[in-house]
Design an enzyme around this catalytic site. Structure first.
Site, PDB file in Angstrom:
ATOM      1  CE1 TYR A  86      -3.611   2.588   0.471  1.00  0.00           C
ATOM      2  CE2 TYR A  86      -2.367   3.288   2.404  1.00  0.00           C
ATOM      3  CZ  TYR A  86      -3.375   3.500   1.483  1.00  0.00           C
ATOM      4  OH  TYR A  86      -4.150   4.635   1.557  1.00  0.00           O
ATOM      5  CD1 TRP A 111      -3.555   1.784   6.185  1.00  0.00           C
ATOM      6  CD2 TRP A 111      -5.683   2.451   6.134  1.00  0.00           C
ATOM      7  NE1 TRP A 111      -3.977   1.777   4.880  1.00  0.00           N
ATOM      8  CE2 TRP A 111      -5.287   2.184   4.824  1.00  0.00           C
ATOM      9  CE3 TRP A 111      -6.994   2.882   6.360  1.00  0.00           C
ATOM     10  CZ2 TRP A 111      -6.132   2.334   3.725  1.00  0.00           C
ATOM     11  CZ3 TRP A 111      -7.840   3.040   5.270  1.00  0.00           C
ATOM     12  CH2 TRP A 111      -7.403   2.751   3.968  1.00  0.00           C
ATOM     13  CD  GLU A 168      -8.192   6.871   4.580  1.00  0.00           C
ATOM     14  OE1 GLU A 168      -8.166   6.917   5.828  1.00  0.00           O
ATOM     15  OE2 GLU A 168      -7.195   6.558   3.901  1.00  0.00           O
TER      16      GLU A 168
END
Length: 193
Positions: free
Chosen positions: A24, A54, A46
């Site tokens: 990522y 995350w 998000e």
């Protein structure tokens, strides 16, 4: 002859590093995105992260893609109560009614924005004048939680009926889709994106 050594590139000081996070960071985070489906996906993820890590969301990303029809905006906008119940029963995603409802509402609001501006991309990139902002932060603690641009984005999205789009979520979204380059200046990706 001594064995060849490989040197890992210098990266942002994120923790913990694992395969998904490495990919990522190295391939996606901070790269300018202009694809409405990807923008919808990142806005959803998000928002789903609120109150969570995350890493948790990244580990569930493929499940989100499956559960939300590949983030097809038209399909998600047509979801009804049966779809909400299906999603609430899906252990592969964050089973939070408010976050699920916000995703569906956001798809509907996004369709209106697309009618008004031609695309979500055309609308959302206005908040940085159409060009990525290039910051010059030296360490993770230097990064702001929000900016005047993310504040304005949050306020306007809320006015248009979007949910889970507070200023902090909007700034994380801006970082994710390359509206701002917040790679640390020592990170090998800083000059690449």
């Amino acid at each position: 002859m001594p064995p060849a050594t490989t040197t890992e590139p210098t990266r942002c000081a994120w923790e913990p590093w694992h395969d998904l996070m490495l990919r990522y960071h190295d391939e996606e985070w901070g790269v300018p995105s202009h694809d409405d489906r990807h923008l919808f996906e990142m806005l959803t993820l998000e928002g789903a992260q609120a109150g969570l890590s995350w890493t948790t969301i990244l580990n569930k990303r493929e499940n989100y893609r499956r559960a939300f029809d590949g983030f097809d905006i038209d399909k998600v906008a047509r979801y009804r109560e049966a779809d909400i119940n299906r999603l609430l029963a899906d252990a592969g995603i964050v089973r939070n009614r408010a976050k699920i409802a916000a995703t569906i509402g956001n798809a509907r609001a996004m369709l209106v924005v697309c009618d008004d501006f031609g695309s979500f991309d055309a609308y959302i990139w206005r908040f940085v004048g159409g060009t990525p902002r290039r910051n010059a932060f030296r360490s993770l603690p230097d990064l702001p939680a929000s900016t005047p641009e993310s504040d304005a984005m949050s306020k306007d999205l809320k006015k248009r009926g979007f949910g889970f789009v507070g200023a902090t979520i909007c700034y994380a979204f801006m970082q994710a889709v390359g509206m701002v380059n917040d790679h640390e200046v020592t990170c090998f990706r800083y000059n690449q994106v």
